[in-house]
Design a protein around this motif. Structure first.
Motif, PDB file in Angstrom:
ATOM      1  N   TYR A 252       0.094  -0.069   5.726  1.00 19.33           N
ATOM      2  CA  TYR A 252      -1.312  -0.052   6.125  1.00 19.33           C
ATOM      3  C   TYR A 252      -1.572   1.099   7.089  1.00 19.33           C
ATOM      4  O   TYR A 252      -0.916   1.230   8.120  1.00 19.33           O
ATOM      5  CB  TYR A 252      -1.662  -1.385   6.781  1.00 19.33           C
ATOM      6  CG  TYR A 252      -3.002  -1.457   7.471  1.00 19.33           C
ATOM      7  CD1 TYR A 252      -4.169  -1.006   6.848  1.00 19.33           C
ATOM      8  CD2 TYR A 252      -3.117  -2.013   8.747  1.00 19.33           C
ATOM      9  CE1 TYR A 252      -5.404  -1.099   7.481  1.00 19.33           C
ATOM     10  CE2 TYR A 252      -4.344  -2.117   9.391  1.00 19.33           C
ATOM     11  CZ  TYR A 252      -5.482  -1.657   8.756  1.00 19.33           C
ATOM     12  OH  TYR A 252      -6.712  -1.755   9.381  1.00 19.33           O
TER      13      TYR A 252
ATOM     14  N   ASN B 296       4.966  -3.147  10.084  1.00 24.22           N
ATOM     15  CA  ASN B 296       4.025  -2.656   9.067  1.00 24.22           C
ATOM     16  C   ASN B 296       4.829  -2.154   7.875  1.00 24.22           C
ATOM     17  O   ASN B 296       4.859  -0.960   7.571  1.00 24.22           O
ATOM     18  CB  ASN B 296       3.146  -1.557   9.649  1.00 24.22           C
ATOM     19  CG  ASN B 296       2.087  -1.063   8.669  1.00 24.22           C
ATOM     20  OD1 ASN B 296       1.983  -1.551   7.546  1.00 24.22           O
ATOM     21  ND2 ASN B 296       1.320  -0.089   9.096  1.00 24.22           N
TER      22      ASN B 296
ATOM     23  N   GLN C 271      -8.601   0.191  -1.369  1.00 25.15           N
ATOM     24  CA  GLN C 271      -9.417  -0.758  -0.612  1.00 25.15           C
ATOM     25  C   GLN C 271     -10.350  -1.519  -1.550  1.00 25.15           C
ATOM     26  O   GLN C 271     -10.580  -2.725  -1.366  1.00 25.15           O
ATOM     27  CB  GLN C 271     -10.210  -0.040   0.467  1.00 25.15           C
ATOM     28  CG  GLN C 271     -10.960  -0.977   1.392  1.00 25.15           C
ATOM     29  CD  GLN C 271     -11.649  -0.243   2.527  1.00 25.15           C
ATOM     30  OE1 GLN C 271     -12.871  -0.316   2.668  1.00 25.15           O
ATOM     31  NE2 GLN C 271     -10.891   0.475   3.329  1.00 25.15           N
TER      32      GLN C 271
ATOM     33  N   TRP D 241      -0.558  -4.236  12.738  1.00 25.54           N
ATOM     34  CA  TRP D 241      -1.785  -3.520  12.375  1.00 25.54           C
ATOM     35  C   TRP D 241      -1.864  -2.099  12.908  1.00 25.54           C
ATOM     36  O   TRP D 241      -2.933  -1.534  12.988  1.00 25.54           O
ATOM     37  CB  TRP D 241      -2.999  -4.334  12.828  1.00 25.54           C
ATOM     38  CG  TRP D 241      -2.888  -5.790  12.480  1.00 25.54           C
ATOM     39  CD1 TRP D 241      -2.916  -6.843  13.330  1.00 25.54           C
ATOM     40  CD2 TRP D 241      -2.693  -6.347  11.173  1.00 25.54           C
ATOM     41  NE1 TRP D 241      -2.755  -8.022  12.653  1.00 25.54           N
ATOM     42  CE2 TRP D 241      -2.607  -7.742  11.322  1.00 25.54           C
ATOM     43  CE3 TRP D 241      -2.573  -5.805   9.893  1.00 25.54           C
ATOM     44  CZ2 TRP D 241      -2.417  -8.610  10.247  1.00 25.54           C
ATOM     45  CZ3 TRP D 241      -2.376  -6.660   8.823  1.00 25.54           C
ATOM     46  CH2 TRP D 241      -2.309  -8.034   9.006  1.00 25.54           C
TER      47      TRP D 241
ATOM     48  N   GLN E 231       0.819  -1.208   0.000  1.00 30.92           N
ATOM     49  CA  GLN E 231       0.000   0.000   0.000  1.00 30.92           C
ATOM     50  C   GLN E 231       0.858   1.266   0.000  1.00 30.92           C
ATOM     51  O   GLN E 231       0.365   2.364   0.270  1.00 30.92           O
ATOM     52  CB  GLN E 231      -0.940  -0.033   1.219  1.00 30.92           C
ATOM     53  CG  GLN E 231      -1.972  -1.157   1.108  1.00 30.92           C
ATOM     54  CD  GLN E 231      -2.369  -1.741   2.442  1.00 30.92           C
ATOM     55  OE1 GLN E 231      -3.078  -1.098   3.211  1.00 30.92           O
ATOM     56  NE2 GLN E 231      -1.929  -2.970   2.721  1.00 30.92           N
TER      57      GLN E 231
ATOM     58  N   PRO F 266      -5.997  -5.147   4.777  1.00 27.86           N
ATOM     59  CA  PRO F 266      -4.602  -4.778   4.539  1.00 27.86           C
ATOM     60  C   PRO F 266      -3.760  -5.953   4.078  1.00 27.86           C
ATOM     61  O   PRO F 266      -2.684  -5.774   3.496  1.00 27.86           O
ATOM     62  CB  PRO F 266      -4.139  -4.291   5.917  1.00 27.86           C
ATOM     63  CG  PRO F 266      -5.011  -5.023   6.885  1.00 27.86           C
ATOM     64  CD  PRO F 266      -6.344  -5.118   6.201  1.00 27.86           C
TER      65      PRO F 266
END
Length: 321
Positions: free
Chosen positions: A244, A240, A46, A233, A35, A282
Protein backbone atom coordinates in the motif's frame (compact mmCIF):
# COMPACT_ATOMS: atom_id res chain seq x y z
CA UNK A 1 -14.23 -17.56 31.04
CA UNK A 2 -14.01 -16.23 27.49
CA UNK A 3 -16.09 -18.41 25.20
CA UNK A 4 -15.22 -19.28 21.60
CA UNK A 5 -18.07 -17.95 19.47
CA UNK A 6 -19.23 -21.40 18.45
CA UNK A 7 -20.14 -22.17 22.08
CA UNK A 8 -22.02 -18.97 22.93
CA UNK A 9 -25.48 -20.15 21.88
CA UNK A 10 -24.99 -23.49 23.62
CA UNK A 11 -24.18 -21.70 26.88
CA UNK A 12 -27.11 -19.34 26.42
CA UNK A 13 -29.59 -22.17 25.99
CA UNK A 14 -28.26 -25.23 27.79
CA UNK A 15 -25.99 -24.27 30.67
CA UNK A 16 -27.84 -23.59 33.93
CA UNK A 17 -26.64 -20.94 36.38
CA UNK A 18 -24.43 -19.29 33.74
CA UNK A 19 -25.19 -16.11 31.87
CA UNK A 20 -23.42 -14.59 28.86
CA UNK A 21 -21.85 -11.15 29.15
CA UNK A 22 -20.68 -9.28 26.05
CA UNK A 23 -17.45 -7.26 26.04
CA UNK A 24 -16.05 -4.82 23.49
CA UNK A 25 -12.97 -6.16 21.72
CA UNK A 26 -10.37 -3.94 19.98
CA UNK A 27 -9.61 -6.37 17.13
CA UNK A 28 -10.60 -5.66 13.53
CA UNK A 29 -10.55 -8.43 10.93
CA UNK A 30 -9.04 -7.59 7.55
CA UNK A 31 -8.95 -8.91 4.04
CA UNK A 32 -5.70 -7.56 2.62
CA UNK A 33 -5.39 -6.68 -1.07
CA UNK A 34 -2.15 -7.52 -2.90
CA UNK A 35 -0.99 -4.26 -4.48
CA UNK A 36 2.46 -5.52 -5.50
CA UNK A 37 3.62 -6.50 -8.98
CA UNK A 38 2.12 -10.00 -8.87
CA UNK A 39 -1.28 -8.86 -7.57
CA UNK A 40 -4.42 -9.10 -9.65
CA UNK A 41 -5.29 -6.00 -11.71
CA UNK A 42 -8.38 -5.91 -9.53
CA UNK A 43 -6.44 -5.50 -6.27
CA UNK A 44 -3.70 -3.25 -7.64
CA UNK A 45 -6.32 -0.77 -8.86
CA UNK A 46 -8.19 1.55 -6.49
CA UNK A 47 -11.19 1.14 -8.78
CA UNK A 48 -10.97 -2.61 -8.41
CA UNK A 49 -10.61 -2.49 -4.64
CA UNK A 50 -13.61 -0.19 -4.39
CA UNK A 51 -15.65 -2.52 -6.57
CA UNK A 52 -14.74 -5.47 -4.37
CA UNK A 53 -15.60 -3.48 -1.25
CA UNK A 54 -18.96 -2.49 -2.75
CA UNK A 55 -20.17 -6.06 -3.25
CA UNK A 56 -18.71 -8.05 -0.33
CA UNK A 57 -21.65 -8.24 2.05
CA UNK A 58 -20.37 -7.80 5.61
CA UNK A 59 -23.87 -8.13 7.05
CA UNK A 60 -24.09 -11.72 5.80
CA UNK A 61 -20.72 -12.49 7.35
CA UNK A 62 -21.57 -10.92 10.72
CA UNK A 63 -25.18 -12.12 10.95
CA UNK A 64 -25.04 -15.56 9.33
CA UNK A 65 -21.48 -16.89 9.41
CA UNK A 66 -20.69 -15.30 12.79
CA UNK A 67 -24.24 -15.94 14.08
CA UNK A 68 -24.66 -12.29 14.98
CA UNK A 69 -21.63 -12.44 17.27
CA UNK A 70 -19.60 -9.81 15.42
CA UNK A 71 -20.35 -6.44 13.86
CA UNK A 72 -19.47 -5.21 10.35
CA UNK A 73 -16.35 -3.03 10.37
CA UNK A 74 -15.94 0.26 8.53
CA UNK A 75 -12.31 1.15 9.15
CA UNK A 76 -9.34 0.31 11.41
CA UNK A 77 -11.20 1.71 14.41
CA UNK A 78 -14.35 0.25 15.97
CA UNK A 79 -17.54 2.19 15.54
CA UNK A 80 -17.95 2.28 19.30
CA UNK A 81 -14.52 3.91 19.68
CA UNK A 82 -14.28 7.54 20.74
CA UNK A 83 -12.26 8.44 17.63
CA UNK A 84 -14.78 7.05 15.14
CA UNK A 85 -16.49 9.78 13.12
CA UNK A 86 -19.14 8.53 10.68
CA UNK A 87 -18.88 11.74 8.68
CA UNK A 88 -15.17 11.17 7.97
CA UNK A 89 -15.33 7.69 6.43
CA UNK A 90 -16.63 6.01 3.30
CA UNK A 91 -18.79 3.02 4.20
CA UNK A 92 -18.52 -0.12 2.05
CA UNK A 93 -20.27 -3.46 2.22
CA UNK A 94 -23.03 -2.66 4.72
CA UNK A 95 -26.69 -2.81 3.65
CA UNK A 96 -25.58 -3.99 0.20
CA UNK A 97 -28.28 -3.68 -2.48
CA UNK A 98 -28.57 -4.56 -6.15
CA UNK A 99 -27.96 -0.87 -6.83
CA UNK A 100 -24.60 -1.16 -5.06
CA UNK A 101 -23.68 -4.14 -7.23
CA UNK A 102 -24.66 -2.30 -10.38
CA UNK A 103 -22.67 0.71 -9.20
CA UNK A 104 -19.62 -1.53 -8.76
CA UNK A 105 -19.96 -2.87 -12.31
CA UNK A 106 -20.37 0.66 -13.67
CA UNK A 107 -17.31 1.74 -11.71
CA UNK A 108 -15.29 -0.94 -13.50
CA UNK A 109 -16.82 -0.16 -16.90
CA UNK A 110 -15.80 3.49 -16.48
CA UNK A 111 -12.18 2.44 -15.92
CA UNK A 112 -10.38 1.80 -19.22
CA UNK A 113 -8.40 -1.06 -17.63
CA UNK A 114 -11.53 -3.18 -17.17
CA UNK A 115 -14.53 -4.43 -19.08
CA UNK A 116 -17.63 -6.13 -17.72
CA UNK A 117 -19.65 -8.26 -20.10
CA UNK A 118 -23.09 -9.58 -19.38
CA UNK A 119 -23.63 -13.28 -20.07
CA UNK A 120 -26.76 -15.38 -20.05
CA UNK A 121 -26.42 -16.20 -16.36
CA UNK A 122 -24.22 -13.45 -14.94
CA UNK A 123 -21.21 -11.30 -15.75
CA UNK A 124 -17.60 -11.71 -16.88
CA UNK A 125 -14.84 -9.29 -15.83
CA UNK A 126 -11.77 -8.75 -17.99
CA UNK A 127 -8.58 -6.90 -17.15
CA UNK A 128 -6.21 -4.64 -19.12
CA UNK A 129 -4.63 -7.57 -20.96
CA UNK A 130 -8.01 -8.95 -22.00
CA UNK A 131 -7.78 -11.93 -19.64
CA UNK A 132 -10.66 -13.00 -17.48
CA UNK A 133 -10.00 -11.91 -13.90
CA UNK A 134 -9.78 -14.80 -11.42
CA UNK A 135 -8.35 -13.51 -8.12
CA UNK A 136 -6.81 -15.90 -5.61
CA UNK A 137 -8.21 -15.84 -2.07
CA UNK A 138 -5.86 -17.29 0.55
CA UNK A 139 -7.43 -18.34 3.85
CA UNK A 140 -6.21 -20.00 7.04
CA UNK A 141 -6.51 -23.77 6.65
CA UNK A 142 -7.26 -24.17 10.34
CA UNK A 143 -10.33 -21.93 10.35
CA UNK A 144 -13.68 -23.36 9.24
CA UNK A 145 -15.19 -19.92 9.80
CA UNK A 146 -12.53 -18.36 7.60
CA UNK A 147 -13.26 -20.79 4.80
CA UNK A 148 -16.97 -19.95 5.04
CA UNK A 149 -16.12 -16.25 4.77
CA UNK A 150 -13.86 -16.90 1.77
CA UNK A 151 -16.72 -18.75 0.06
CA UNK A 152 -19.07 -15.84 0.75
CA UNK A 153 -16.55 -13.36 -0.66
CA UNK A 154 -16.10 -15.52 -3.77
CA UNK A 155 -19.88 -15.62 -4.22
CA UNK A 156 -20.13 -11.85 -3.83
CA UNK A 157 -17.36 -11.28 -6.40
CA UNK A 158 -19.49 -13.05 -9.01
CA UNK A 159 -21.65 -9.89 -9.04
CA UNK A 160 -18.78 -8.05 -10.74
CA UNK A 161 -17.88 -10.99 -12.98
CA UNK A 162 -14.75 -12.15 -11.12
CA UNK A 163 -14.38 -15.91 -10.53
CA UNK A 164 -12.28 -16.29 -7.41
CA UNK A 165 -10.11 -19.27 -6.55
CA UNK A 166 -9.95 -20.21 -2.86
CA UNK A 167 -6.80 -21.77 -1.45
CA UNK A 168 -6.48 -22.87 2.17
CA UNK A 169 -3.01 -22.25 3.56
CA UNK A 170 -1.16 -22.96 6.78
CA UNK A 171 1.09 -19.91 6.33
CA UNK A 172 -1.40 -17.05 6.16
CA UNK A 173 0.39 -15.32 9.04
CA UNK A 174 3.84 -16.52 7.98
CA UNK A 175 5.64 -16.63 4.66
CA UNK A 176 2.44 -16.22 2.63
CA UNK A 177 2.25 -12.69 4.03
CA UNK A 178 5.86 -11.85 3.08
CA UNK A 179 7.14 -10.00 0.04
CA UNK A 180 10.38 -10.22 -1.91
CA UNK A 181 12.20 -8.34 -4.69
CA UNK A 182 11.40 -9.26 -8.28
CA UNK A 183 14.02 -11.64 -9.70
CA UNK A 184 15.79 -8.93 -11.71
CA UNK A 185 15.81 -6.34 -8.91
CA UNK A 186 18.63 -5.52 -6.50
CA UNK A 187 17.15 -4.82 -3.05
CA UNK A 188 20.15 -2.64 -2.18
CA UNK A 189 18.73 -0.08 -4.62
CA UNK A 190 15.44 0.22 -2.75
CA UNK A 191 14.47 3.25 -0.75
CA UNK A 192 13.08 1.11 2.05
CA UNK A 193 12.80 -2.41 3.42
CA UNK A 194 13.20 -4.52 5.38
CA UNK A 195 13.21 -7.73 3.40
CA UNK A 196 10.47 -10.08 4.47
CA UNK A 197 7.08 -8.65 5.25
CA UNK A 198 7.92 -5.45 3.37
CA UNK A 199 10.61 -5.98 0.76
CA UNK A 200 10.40 -2.58 -0.91
CA UNK A 201 8.36 -0.54 -3.41
CA UNK A 202 5.38 -2.47 -4.83
CA UNK A 203 6.39 -2.01 -8.49
CA UNK A 204 9.75 -3.70 -7.81
CA UNK A 205 8.56 -6.46 -5.50
CA UNK A 206 6.10 -9.31 -5.29
CA UNK A 207 4.40 -11.30 -2.55
CA UNK A 208 6.11 -14.60 -1.80
CA UNK A 209 2.86 -16.51 -2.26
CA UNK A 210 0.49 -15.91 -5.17
CA UNK A 211 -2.40 -14.34 -3.29
CA UNK A 212 -4.64 -11.46 -4.29
CA UNK A 213 -6.92 -11.38 -1.25
CA UNK A 214 -5.57 -12.68 2.06
CA UNK A 215 -8.01 -13.52 4.85
CA UNK A 216 -7.20 -14.51 8.41
CA UNK A 217 -5.57 -11.53 10.11
CA UNK A 218 -7.10 -9.74 13.07
CA UNK A 219 -5.28 -6.61 14.21
CA UNK A 220 -5.63 -4.51 17.32
CA UNK A 221 -7.20 -1.13 16.59
CA UNK A 222 -5.83 0.45 19.79
CA UNK A 223 -9.07 2.39 20.39
CA UNK A 224 -7.51 4.59 23.10
CA UNK A 225 -4.24 5.20 21.21
CA UNK A 226 -5.02 4.91 17.49
CA UNK A 227 -1.60 6.27 16.49
CA UNK A 228 -0.27 2.75 17.19
CA UNK A 229 -1.98 1.45 14.04
CA UNK A 230 0.53 3.20 11.77
CA UNK A 231 2.58 0.05 11.16
CA UNK A 232 -0.01 -1.11 8.61
CA UNK A 233 -0.62 2.15 6.80
CA UNK A 234 2.79 3.67 6.00
CA UNK A 235 4.54 2.72 2.76
CA UNK A 236 7.82 1.65 4.37
CA UNK A 237 6.46 0.09 7.58
CA UNK A 238 7.39 -3.51 8.35
CA UNK A 239 3.84 -4.87 8.29
CA UNK A 240 2.92 -3.28 4.96
CA UNK A 241 3.51 -6.55 3.14
CA UNK A 242 0.76 -5.91 0.61
CA UNK A 243 2.32 -2.84 -1.00
CA UNK A 244 0.00 0.00 0.00
CA UNK A 245 1.30 3.43 -1.01
CA UNK A 246 -1.03 6.02 0.55
CA UNK A 247 -1.99 9.07 -1.46
CA UNK A 248 -1.82 11.15 1.71
CA UNK A 249 1.37 11.56 3.76
CA UNK A 250 0.33 9.05 6.39
CA UNK A 251 3.73 9.09 8.05
CA UNK A 252 3.39 12.82 8.76
CA UNK A 253 -0.24 12.44 9.82
CA UNK A 254 0.55 9.69 12.32
CA UNK A 255 3.44 11.71 13.69
CA UNK A 256 1.12 14.68 14.13
CA UNK A 257 -1.40 12.40 15.84
CA UNK A 258 1.28 11.28 18.30
CA UNK A 259 2.51 14.76 19.14
CA UNK A 260 -0.72 16.76 19.22
CA UNK A 261 -2.29 17.12 22.67
CA UNK A 262 -5.45 19.01 21.79
CA UNK A 263 -8.23 16.42 21.50
CA UNK A 264 -10.15 18.27 18.78
CA UNK A 265 -7.01 18.57 16.67
CA UNK A 266 -6.21 14.89 17.25
CA UNK A 267 -9.70 14.00 16.05
CA UNK A 268 -9.23 16.06 12.89
CA UNK A 269 -5.92 14.33 12.12
CA UNK A 270 -7.35 10.89 12.72
CA UNK A 271 -10.35 11.75 10.54
CA UNK A 272 -7.93 12.53 7.71
CA UNK A 273 -6.20 9.17 8.17
CA UNK A 274 -9.47 7.24 8.26
CA UNK A 275 -10.84 9.15 5.27
CA UNK A 276 -7.80 8.01 3.29
CA UNK A 277 -8.09 4.39 4.37
CA UNK A 278 -11.76 4.14 3.44
CA UNK A 279 -11.34 6.04 0.16
CA UNK A 280 -8.24 4.19 -1.04
CA UNK A 281 -9.28 0.82 0.51
CA UNK A 282 -5.85 -0.81 0.91
CA UNK A 283 -7.70 -3.54 2.80
CA UNK A 284 -11.27 -4.63 3.29
CA UNK A 285 -12.18 -3.96 6.92
CA UNK A 286 -14.41 -6.91 7.52
CA UNK A 287 -15.71 -7.33 11.08
CA UNK A 288 -15.35 -5.93 14.57
CA UNK A 289 -14.79 -8.62 17.16
CA UNK A 290 -16.84 -9.08 20.31
CA UNK A 291 -15.89 -11.18 23.33
CA UNK A 292 -18.40 -13.30 25.21
CA UNK A 293 -17.87 -14.41 28.81
CA UNK A 294 -19.61 -17.22 30.60
CA UNK A 295 -20.32 -15.90 34.10
CA UNK A 296 -21.93 -17.67 37.05
CA UNK A 297 -25.24 -16.10 38.01
CA UNK A 298 -23.91 -15.39 41.50
CA UNK A 299 -21.12 -13.16 40.15
CA UNK A 300 -21.79 -9.42 40.21
CA UNK A 301 -19.90 -7.44 37.60
CA UNK A 302 -18.95 -3.75 37.70
CA UNK A 303 -21.61 -1.45 36.21
CA UNK A 304 -19.36 -0.54 33.28
CA UNK A 305 -18.22 -4.07 32.51
CA UNK A 306 -18.21 -4.65 28.78
CA UNK A 307 -16.71 -1.27 27.94
CA UNK A 308 -13.28 -1.62 26.40
CA UNK A 309 -10.47 -1.09 28.88
CA UNK A 310 -12.42 -2.12 31.99
CA UNK A 311 -11.00 -5.04 33.99
CA UNK A 312 -12.76 -8.32 34.60
CA UNK A 313 -11.77 -9.53 38.06
CA UNK A 314 -14.57 -11.80 39.27
CA UNK A 315 -13.77 -14.55 36.76
CA UNK A 316 -10.56 -15.12 34.82
CA UNK A 317 -10.69 -14.75 31.06
CA UNK A 318 -8.44 -15.92 28.26
CA UNK A 319 -8.07 -15.23 24.59
CA UNK A 320 -8.58 -17.87 21.92
CA UNK A 321 -8.43 -16.86 18.27
Amino acid sequence: MLLPNRFVEEFRQDIDEVRIEEEQDPFIEFVFFNQRSNGSPLTRSQTGRRAISSVVNKDVIADQIDRGLSDPAVTHHPRWGEFYDPDAVTVWGIDVTNEDREMARDMLRDDSDFSVEETGDGFELYGPNGNHIEPNIYVDAGSDRGQDIASQIASDLEHIGADANIETRAEVLGEDFFSEPLPDEDPEDFEYGPLGRNAGPPDRTQTVADWDLLLGIQANSYPLTPDNTDTFWIADSALNAYGYVPERDNEALFEELRTTRDEEERQEVFNEIQAGLTEEVPALFLTESLDFHGVRETVELPPNFGDYGETFTEARSYKRR
